[in-house]
Design a protein around this motif. Structure first.
Motif, short mmCIF file in Angstrom:
data_model
loop_
_atom_site.label_atom_id
_atom_site.label_comp_id
_atom_site.label_asym_id
_atom_site.label_seq_id
_atom_site.Cartn_x
_atom_site.Cartn_y
_atom_site.Cartn_z
N TRP A 69 7.31 -7.73 15.74
CA TRP A 69 7.09 -6.87 16.90
C TRP A 69 8.30 -6.03 17.26
N GLY A 70 9.35 -6.09 16.46
CA GLY A 70 10.51 -5.22 16.67
C GLY A 70 11.25 -5.56 17.95
N GLY A 71 11.81 -4.54 18.58
CA GLY A 71 12.53 -4.72 19.83
C GLY A 71 14.02 -4.93 19.67
N SER A 72 14.52 -4.92 18.44
CA SER A 72 15.94 -5.14 18.21
C SER A 72 16.38 -4.46 16.92
N ALA A 73 17.59 -3.94 16.94
CA ALA A 73 18.14 -3.35 15.71
C ALA A 73 18.39 -4.40 14.65
N LEU A 74 18.50 -5.68 15.04
CA LEU A 74 18.72 -6.73 14.04
C LEU A 74 17.47 -7.08 13.26
N THR A 75 16.29 -6.74 13.82
CA THR A 75 15.04 -7.12 13.16
C THR A 75 14.13 -5.94 12.82
N ASP A 76 14.50 -4.75 13.22
CA ASP A 76 13.66 -3.58 12.99
C ASP A 76 14.44 -2.55 12.19
N ARG A 77 14.05 -2.35 10.96
CA ARG A 77 14.78 -1.43 10.07
C ARG A 77 14.65 0.03 10.50
N ASN A 78 13.76 0.31 11.43
CA ASN A 78 13.62 1.67 11.94
C ASN A 78 14.59 1.97 13.08
N VAL A 79 15.34 0.98 13.52
CA VAL A 79 16.31 1.14 14.60
C VAL A 79 17.71 1.00 14.02
N SER A 80 18.55 1.98 14.25
CA SER A 80 19.91 1.94 13.72
C SER A 80 20.75 0.90 14.44
N VAL A 81 21.58 0.21 13.69
CA VAL A 81 22.52 -0.75 14.27
C VAL A 81 23.71 0.07 14.80
N PRO A 82 23.99 -0.07 16.09
CA PRO A 82 25.10 0.71 16.66
C PRO A 82 26.45 0.22 16.16
N THR A 83 27.39 1.13 16.10
CA THR A 83 28.74 0.78 15.66
C THR A 83 29.79 1.10 16.72
N ASP A 84 29.33 1.51 17.90
CA ASP A 84 30.27 1.93 18.93
C ASP A 84 30.52 0.86 20.00
N GLY A 85 30.18 -0.39 19.71
CA GLY A 85 30.47 -1.48 20.63
C GLY A 85 29.42 -1.67 21.71
N VAL A 86 29.68 -2.64 22.57
CA VAL A 86 28.77 -2.98 23.66
C VAL A 86 29.19 -2.24 24.91
N LYS A 87 28.22 -1.69 25.62
CA LYS A 87 28.49 -0.97 26.86
C LYS A 87 28.25 -1.90 28.05
N PRO A 88 29.19 -1.99 28.97
CA PRO A 88 29.05 -2.88 30.13
C PRO A 88 27.77 -2.59 30.92
N GLY A 89 27.07 -3.66 31.31
CA GLY A 89 25.90 -3.52 32.15
C GLY A 89 24.63 -3.11 31.42
N ILE A 90 24.68 -2.96 30.11
CA ILE A 90 23.51 -2.54 29.34
C ILE A 90 23.22 -3.58 28.27
N ILE A 91 21.97 -4.02 28.20
CA ILE A 91 21.58 -4.96 27.15
C ILE A 91 21.61 -4.21 25.82
N PRO A 92 22.38 -4.70 24.86
CA PRO A 92 22.50 -3.96 23.59
C PRO A 92 21.21 -4.01 22.77
N ILE A 93 20.99 -3.00 21.96
CA ILE A 93 19.81 -2.91 21.11
C ILE A 93 19.82 -4.00 20.03
N THR A 94 20.94 -4.68 19.85
CA THR A 94 21.02 -5.78 18.90
C THR A 94 20.51 -7.09 19.50
N TYR A 95 20.21 -7.12 20.79
CA TYR A 95 19.62 -8.30 21.43
C TYR A 95 18.22 -8.51 20.86
#
Length: 125
Positions: A69-95
């Motif tokens: 069901w996707g929802g994460s860059a770690l499990t969905d190959r259509n979502v790019s894994v970010p390389t610019d770190g974690v932003k405060p106060g925002i749930i990362p797409i790698t969750y």
């Protein structure tokens, strides 16, 4: 001490330390890892190496495909894994939504099957 524990072993530093601490505290420890649809096998390879280094008698790798069901860059190959770190106060797409809840539920099942109490402290350290 003859108490028993289940350690969720991802192959990373935190879970490896937790498993080692459970052993150091005298717990007879079983390792449990997951193939959850992650994009790489590196963490499972590391978990297997760590389980061997810790001389764990049992190490289970369970298939739970959370990538369906996707929802994460770690499990969905259509979502790019970010390389610019974690932003405060925002749930990362790698969750990965609900991943740890699913893992703890399966660990509880393993604990019951093996006649062990699930030591929540070991999972949360």
């Amino acid at each position: 001490m003859n108490e028993k524990a289940i350690a969720l072993l991802s192959g990373g530093l935190d879970s490896s330390t937790t498993a080692a601490q459970a052993i150091a505290d005298g717990y007879e420890t079983i390792a449990l890892s997951f193939r959850y649809g992650q994009r790489h096998d590196r963490e499972l390879e590391a978990a297997q190496t760590i389980a061997k280094e810790l001389h764990l008698a049992e190490h289970y790798i369970i298939d739970v495909n959370l990538s369906q069901w996707g929802g994460s860059a770690l499990t969905d190959r259509n979502v790019s894994v970010p390389t610019d770190g974690v932003k405060p106060g925002i749930i990362p797409i790698t969750y990965v939504p609900g991943r740890n809840t699913v893992f703890i539920a399966i660990a509880l099942s393993l604990a019951e099957a093996k006649g062990r109490q699930l030591s929540i402290w070991a999972l949360m350290r």
